[in-house]
Design a protein around this motif. Structure first.
Motif, PDB file in Angstrom:
ATOM      1  N   THR A 123      10.385   5.691  -1.260  1.00  0.00           N
ATOM      2  CA  THR A 123       8.576   5.843  -1.182  1.00  0.00           C
ATOM      3  C   THR A 123       8.393   7.425  -0.508  1.00  0.00           C
ATOM      4  O   THR A 123       7.470   7.409  -0.440  1.00  0.00           O
ATOM      5  CB  THR A 123       9.836   5.298   0.557  1.00  0.00           C
ATOM      6  N   SER A 124       9.317   8.200  -0.695  1.00  0.00           N
ATOM      7  CA  SER A 124       9.068   9.804  -1.512  1.00  0.00           C
ATOM      8  C   SER A 124       8.981  10.522  -2.076  1.00  0.00           C
ATOM      9  O   SER A 124       8.750  11.831  -1.880  1.00  0.00           O
ATOM     10  CB  SER A 124       9.231  10.385   0.854  1.00  0.00           C
ATOM     11  N   VAL A 130      13.957   2.184  -3.569  1.00  0.00           N
ATOM     12  CA  VAL A 130      12.631   1.143  -4.227  1.00  0.00           C
ATOM     13  C   VAL A 130      12.414   0.076  -5.749  1.00  0.00           C
ATOM     14  O   VAL A 130      12.894  -0.705  -5.644  1.00  0.00           O
ATOM     15  CB  VAL A 130      10.955   1.181  -4.342  1.00  0.00           C
TER      16      VAL A 130
END
Ligand SMILES: NC(=O)c1ccc[n+]([C@@H]2O[C@H](COP(=O)([O-])OP(=O)(O)OC[C@H]3O[C@@H](n4cnc5c(N)ncnc54)[C@H](O)[C@@H]3O)[C@@H](O)[C@H]2O)c1
Length: 373
Positions: free
Chosen positions: A268-269, A154
């Motif tokens: 995202t993780s 991101v």
């Protein structure tokens, strides 16, 4: 690529170094380990220095004119100060030689574009530092991102800072003149890494300033000499990559101490802890959503035990096998345009579009050497 190597037995590319100052020593240290390269000559504007370094290295030391006229030089390794990068590169190409230079590629894109155009017309290569990004540190980080180990990236955050290179460099004046500053000096390591990770930058904004701190040379024969500061020394940038990732980049010669992380990527993780891109092989760390504990990743890509000069060796192999080289002039041009755009955005309080586009260079697979891949 590895199975189609032709020319592995081709004669080495004969290297003439122009500019034998501080950083040249690191290149000389690595020459013995670099396949496909043979050092034949060194030169400097200071001919006595060139002769002395030539003697130590067991090669001819001469004027720049003599080196450029020599028949036993196929590629010029340009280790001069930024103000001389474009001029030496142009003269090397005009003499029919490939050129690989230290960063930045030139002081401006206006200066760099004719160099790339001349190389294209002449069928010659232009390569540029940094090649640190071909080591196991940045290449393993890139592989982790490509393999989705932190999900979808991101954003990224860079924070490089120091009090100023005059504390350790014996001739640091160029760091405070156009072509230097924290942006053009340290920016190439971080921006080249970000392009390795996310592809080209399409848009930037920025802000910059400088203090009125009096600076002077702290070490060497010129210690005590005051330094004139003609560039901004604290620079902030926001970058938008073509793939949608956004990065914040701080580079500064104004910081005595900090606790800001050097380089991180947020996905995202999970989060990737990216090692120093001014070094070749520091470990990559990761913390994922599952346990949020930091751990080191094993090395999965990059030239092992690399050092300055590996980008040139990669270029020598690329010439011999007719493939693109990784530390390319096109990549360095894009990074230079991004840095120029940040400076423009900061000066004009605006958002600047980046026009050049560059594809990510090929990854360096684990186990590769610059003579095999
Ligand atoms: N010092 C470092 O740790 C370091 C690290 C990475 C990259 N670099 C880059 O390497 C380049 C050189 O840095 P340095 O620290 O070695 O600088 P330096 O001042 O120690 O050495 C530069 C050398 O180039 C010579 N020179 C200058 N103009 C010339 C010209 N027109 N023709 C021929 N010779 C000329 C100088 O006489 C000097 O010997 C810079 O672009 C810098 O950004 C330096």
């Amino acid at each position: 690529m590895g199975s189609t190597v032709k020319g592995a037995a081709a004669r080495p590319l004969r290297v003439g170094v122009v500019g034998v100052g501080v950083i040249s020593q690191q290149y000389f240290e690595h020459f013995p380990a670099l396949p496909g390269l043979e050092l034949t000559a060194v030169a400097d504007i200071d001919v006595a220095r060139a002769q002395s370094v030539g003697e130590t290295q067991g090669v001819r030391g001469s004027s720049v004119d003599d080196l450029l006229a020599a028949d036993d030089v196929d590629v010029v390794l340009n280790l001069t100060i930024p103000a001389a990068h474009a001029e030496i590169a142009t003269r090397a190409l005009e003499a029919g030689k490939h050129v690989y230079g230290e960063k930045p590629l030139a002081m401006s894109t206006a200066e760099a574009q004719p160099v790339l155009d001349l190389a294209r017309r002449s069928g010659l290569r232009v390569g540029s530092a940094p090649d640190t990004v071909l080591g196991t540190g940045i290449q393993t980080a890139r592989a982790a991102l490509d393999d989705g180990l932190i999900g979808t990236p991101v954003g990224a955050a860079v924070s490089w800072s120091a009090p100023g290179h005059e504390l350790w460099h014996p001739a640091p004046a160029f760091y405070y003149q156009p072509g230097g500053g924290p942006l053009l000096d340290m920016g190439p390591y971080y921006l080249t890494s970000l392009v390795q990770f996310f592809g080209p930058v399409v848009r930037v904004s920025g802000a910059s300033t400088r203090s009125d701190r009096e600076r002077s040379i702290a070490t060497g024969p010129a210690a005590g000499t005051p330094l004139r500061v003609d560039i901004d020394t604290h620079v902030l940038a926001v970058l938008e990559h073509a793939d949608g990732v956004v990065s914040t980049v701080t580079v500064s010669f104004e910081v005595w101490a900090t606790r800001a992380p050097l380089f991180e990527v947020y996905g995202t993780s999970g989060t990737l802890g990216v090692p120093d891109p001014n070094r070749f092989s520091d470990p990559v760390s990761i913390a994922t959503a599952d346990d949020r504990e930091w751990r080191e990743l094993p090395v999965t890509a990059g030239y092992a035990d690399a050092g300055r000069g590996y980008g040139l060796a990669d270029m020598a192999h690329a010439v011999a096998t007719d493939r693109p080289h990784r530390a390319s002039g096109d990549l360095a041009f894009h990074v230079l345009e991004v840095m120029e755009a940040v400076a423009t955005a900061a000066r004009e309080h605006t958002v600047v579009e980046v026009r050049s586009h560059v594809d990510r260079p090929e990854t360096v697979p684990a186990g590769a050497t610059p003579g095999s891949w």
